[in-house]
Scaffold this motif. Structure first.
Motif, mmCIF file in Angstrom:
data_model
loop_
_atom_site.group_PDB
_atom_site.id
_atom_site.type_symbol
_atom_site.label_atom_id
_atom_site.label_comp_id
_atom_site.label_asym_id
_atom_site.label_seq_id
_atom_site.Cartn_x
_atom_site.Cartn_y
_atom_site.Cartn_z
ATOM 1 N N GLN A 190 9.563 26.649 16.082
ATOM 2 C CA GLN A 190 9.258 27.965 15.533
ATOM 3 C C GLN A 190 10.655 28.332 14.595
ATOM 4 O O GLN A 190 10.396 28.860 13.583
ATOM 5 N N ILE A 191 11.637 27.866 15.015
ATOM 6 C CA ILE A 191 13.067 27.995 14.204
ATOM 7 C C ILE A 191 12.665 27.340 13.004
ATOM 8 O O ILE A 191 13.262 27.643 11.852
ATOM 9 N N ALA A 192 12.286 25.830 13.035
ATOM 10 C CA ALA A 192 12.226 25.265 12.083
ATOM 11 C C ALA A 192 11.218 25.611 10.946
ATOM 12 O O ALA A 192 11.249 25.645 9.739
ATOM 13 N N GLU A 193 10.014 26.221 11.645
ATOM 14 C CA GLU A 193 8.977 26.717 10.596
ATOM 15 C C GLU A 193 9.668 28.004 9.873
ATOM 16 O O GLU A 193 9.308 28.389 8.670
ATOM 17 N N GLN A 194 10.504 28.719 10.597
ATOM 18 C CA GLN A 194 10.878 29.921 10.067
ATOM 19 C C GLN A 194 11.929 29.569 8.776
ATOM 20 O O GLN A 194 11.866 30.210 7.624
ATOM 21 N N SER A 195 12.814 28.629 9.075
ATOM 22 C CA SER A 195 13.508 28.128 8.203
ATOM 23 C C SER A 195 13.064 27.634 6.792
ATOM 24 O O SER A 195 13.197 27.781 5.883
ATOM 25 N N ALA A 196 11.989 26.802 7.223
ATOM 26 C CA ALA A 196 11.056 26.176 6.024
ATOM 27 C C ALA A 196 10.349 27.520 5.148
ATOM 28 O O ALA A 196 10.371 27.406 4.108
ATOM 29 N N GLN A 197 10.094 28.424 6.090
ATOM 30 C CA GLN A 197 9.272 29.368 5.147
ATOM 31 C C GLN A 197 10.324 30.483 4.355
ATOM 32 O O GLN A 197 9.981 30.969 3.180
ATOM 33 N N ARG A 198 11.630 30.455 4.974
ATOM 34 C CA ARG A 198 12.567 31.248 4.185
ATOM 35 C C ARG A 198 13.074 30.419 3.032
ATOM 36 O O ARG A 198 13.304 31.001 1.816
ATOM 37 N N ALA A 199 12.972 29.101 2.999
ATOM 38 C CA ALA A 199 13.475 28.094 1.912
ATOM 39 C C ALA A 199 12.242 28.373 0.763
ATOM 40 O O ALA A 199 12.606 28.324 -0.249
ATOM 41 N N VAL A 200 11.029 28.295 1.265
ATOM 42 C CA VAL A 200 9.931 28.550 0.243
ATOM 43 C C VAL A 200 10.181 29.918 -0.568
ATOM 44 O O VAL A 200 9.915 30.134 -1.880
ATOM 45 N N TYR A 201 10.472 30.936 0.188
ATOM 46 C CA TYR A 201 10.772 32.080 -0.344
ATOM 47 C C TYR A 201 11.829 32.475 -1.189
ATOM 48 O O TYR A 201 11.733 32.771 -2.349
ATOM 49 N N ILE A 202 12.800 31.671 -0.895
ATOM 50 C CA ILE A 202 13.927 31.649 -1.676
ATOM 51 C C ILE A 202 13.780 30.774 -2.946
ATOM 52 O O ILE A 202 14.157 31.441 -4.127
ATOM 53 N N ALA A 203 13.051 29.813 -2.969
ATOM 54 C CA ALA A 203 12.554 28.684 -3.935
ATOM 55 C C ALA A 203 11.783 29.785 -5.053
ATOM 56 O O ALA A 203 11.932 29.944 -6.231
ATOM 57 N N ARG A 204 10.910 30.633 -4.304
ATOM 58 C CA ARG A 204 10.137 31.370 -5.263
ATOM 59 C C ARG A 204 10.703 32.425 -5.830
ATOM 60 O O ARG A 204 10.382 32.871 -7.061
ATOM 61 N N GLU A 205 11.430 33.103 -5.022
ATOM 62 C CA GLU A 205 12.234 34.269 -5.620
ATOM 63 C C GLU A 205 13.208 33.498 -6.875
ATOM 64 O O GLU A 205 13.248 34.227 -8.088
ATOM 65 N N ALA A 206 13.741 32.450 -6.843
ATOM 66 C CA ALA A 206 14.582 31.832 -7.906
ATOM 67 C C ALA A 206 13.634 31.475 -9.276
ATOM 68 O O ALA A 206 13.988 31.707 -10.382
ATOM 69 N N GLU A 207 12.442 30.811 -8.660
ATOM 70 C CA GLU A 207 11.530 30.520 -9.901
ATOM 71 C C GLU A 207 11.125 31.914 -10.566
ATOM 72 O O GLU A 207 10.969 31.837 -11.832
ATOM 73 N N GLN A 208 10.940 32.901 -9.675
ATOM 74 C CA GLN A 208 10.526 34.172 -10.543
ATOM 75 C C GLN A 208 11.445 34.992 -11.465
ATOM 76 O O GLN A 208 11.415 35.289 -12.535
ATOM 77 N N LYS A 209 12.763 34.796 -10.903
ATOM 78 C CA LYS A 209 13.875 35.103 -11.669
ATOM 79 C C LYS A 209 14.134 34.468 -12.858
ATOM 80 O O LYS A 209 14.429 35.005 -13.900
ATOM 81 N N ALA A 210 14.104 32.873 -13.005
ATOM 82 C CA ALA A 210 14.009 32.298 -13.979
ATOM 83 C C ALA A 210 12.776 32.355 -14.962
ATOM 84 O O ALA A 210 13.272 32.367 -16.377
ATOM 85 N N GLN A 211 11.654 32.795 -14.449
ATOM 86 C CA GLN A 211 10.543 33.077 -15.346
ATOM 87 C C GLN A 211 10.969 34.458 -16.221
ATOM 88 O O GLN A 211 10.537 34.585 -17.187
ATOM 89 N N ALA A 212 11.573 35.274 -15.215
ATOM 90 C CA ALA A 212 11.763 36.824 -15.953
ATOM 91 C C ALA A 212 12.969 36.565 -17.149
ATOM 92 O O ALA A 212 12.631 37.159 -18.057
ATOM 93 N N ASP A 213 13.676 35.708 -16.780
ATOM 94 C CA ASP A 213 14.865 35.396 -17.804
ATOM 95 C C ASP A 213 14.116 34.803 -19.129
ATOM 96 O O ASP A 213 14.755 35.352 -20.100
ATOM 97 N N ILE A 214 13.188 34.040 -18.989
ATOM 98 C CA ILE A 214 12.561 33.272 -19.955
ATOM 99 C C ILE A 214 11.721 34.280 -20.647
ATOM 100 O O ILE A 214 11.855 34.411 -21.771
ATOM 101 N N ASN A 215 11.101 35.158 -20.000
ATOM 102 C CA ASN A 215 10.235 36.064 -20.905
ATOM 103 C C ASN A 215 11.271 37.194 -21.211
ATOM 104 O O ASN A 215 10.810 37.487 -22.446
ATOM 105 N N ARG A 216 12.317 37.394 -20.860
ATOM 106 C CA ARG A 216 13.365 38.270 -21.542
ATOM 107 C C ARG A 216 13.810 37.691 -22.854
ATOM 108 O O ARG A 216 13.888 38.434 -23.918
ATOM 109 N N ALA A 217 14.320 36.414 -22.690
ATOM 110 C CA ALA A 217 14.652 35.664 -23.716
ATOM 111 C C ALA A 217 13.565 35.511 -24.927
ATOM 112 O O ALA A 217 13.859 35.813 -26.273
ATOM 113 N N LYS A 218 12.316 35.396 -24.604
ATOM 114 C CA LYS A 218 11.009 35.092 -25.544
ATOM 115 C C LYS A 218 10.923 36.530 -26.244
ATOM 116 O O LYS A 218 10.660 36.446 -27.358
ATOM 117 N N GLY A 219 11.136 37.683 -25.545
ATOM 118 C CA GLY A 219 11.063 38.936 -26.064
ATOM 119 C C GLY A 219 11.992 39.256 -27.065
ATOM 120 O O GLY A 219 11.867 40.007 -28.059
#
Length: 324
Positions: A190-219
């Motif tokens: 259970q601890i390993a699964e929670q850690s993996a889910q947190r890592a996925v969440y952090i990666a998605r958050e970083a990806e969304q932030k990078a995409q937002a920066d790209i969109n702002r730069a394009k704008g």
């Protein structure tokens, strides 16, 4: 002498007979209370037909009635088994049951007393039913799908106890335990699964932030492109003039009172100066700080020619003019 003695003997015999008749009378019937069922035995042989609640006749002296409690009984049974993936599983069940009043005669003949029914029938059949139910589930499923485990156990137990005249009303899982090693393995998983889910969440958050920066730069790039196209359509010199004004504002300085820019060379960078500097060259005209905007007309309306002369005195290129 003999007559009184004979009367006494007669009275004693009469009393004995009356007592015997009274005893026989009391032993000639039995009362079965609500929630009970009786089994009549004559000379040790159980008679057919259960005695239900009410009053019933029985042969005196030679008969006996065994009374069974047919209300709901509760019995807690421990059980052990192995799961489908060979994990040891310990459980404890609370079983609510009652005896079938119609079948108490068979229960009397085959099992005997209620304590024998619990020890010889309910307890071992509970063990077997739990083994059947646990063998269908893995250890993880026994935890996550506990309701299905209980349902399988109820079905198996009802089928086994029904033929003994025992009606199962309800069962409850009091406790369900695994070995310490398995419990620790489940916790680690259970601890390993929670850690993996947190890592996925952090990666998605970083990806969304990078995409937002790209969109702002394009704008910003698109806005600059549209602005450049607009200014280019109106004249290339306006681009340089606008950038010079923006640079002046971002530098923190006040905008000058006079903006002088090239007349012949439209692409040149604007030349900015203050009217105060012009007043130092031409001493006859007051500076903008000394002049009152209410009392005197604006110098920009009345002295355009003087500006041209001042431009000449400052050795400015011909063609420069003053703008507000």
């Amino acid at each position: 002498m003999n007559k009184p003695n004979s009367q006494s003997i007669t009275a004693i015999i009469g009393g004995v007979i009356a007592a015997l008749l009274l005893i026989i009378g009391f032993n000639s019937y039995t009362v079965i209370n609500p929630g009970e069922a009786g089994v009549l035995s004559i000379l040790g042989k159980a008679q057919e037909g259960a005695l239900l609640e009410g009053i019933h006749f029985k042969p005196p002296i030679i008969s006996k009635v065994d009374v069974y409690d047919v209300t709901v009984q509760k019995y807690e049974v421990p059980a052990q088994s192995a799961t489908k993936d060979l994990q040891d599983l310990n459980a404890s069940f609370a079983i609510n049951f009652r005896l079938d009043p119609v079948q108490v005669v068979d229960i009397r003949r085959k099992q005997g007393t209620l304590s024998n029914v619990v020890a010889k029938v309910i307890s071992p059949q509970t063990q077997e039913s739990f083994k059947v139910a646990a063998a269908r589930k893995t250890a993880e499923e026994a935890i996550t799908r506990r309701d299905e485990l209980k349902q399988d156990f109820d079905i198996a137990l009802n089928n086994r106890l029904e033929k003994y005249g025992i009606i199962v009303l309800d069962t409850s899982v009091v406790d369900l335990n695994f070995t310490k090693a398995f419990a620790q393995a489940v916790e680690d998983k259970q601890i390993a699964e929670q850690s993996a889910q947190r890592a996925v969440y952090i990666a998605r958050e970083a990806e969304q932030k990078a995409q937002a920066d790209i969109n702002r730069a394009k704008g910003r790039a698109e806005a600059q492109r549209l602005l450049a196209d607009t200014l280019r359509a109106q004249g290339g010199s306006l681009v340089l003039q606008k950038e010079a004004i923006e640079a002046w504002r971002q530098g923190g300085s006040q905008m000058p009172n006079v903006l002088v820019m090239g007349g012949e060379n439209e692409s040149s960078v604007p030349f900015l100066f203050n009217l105060g500097d012009l007043a130092d060259v031409d001493g006859d005209r007051p500076s903008p700080q000394d002049a009152s905007p209410l009392d005197e007309p604006s110098p920009f309306e009345s002295e355009q020619q003087e500006n041209e002369d001042s431009s000449s005195s400052l050795n400015l290129p011909p063609g420069y003019g003053g703008l507000n």
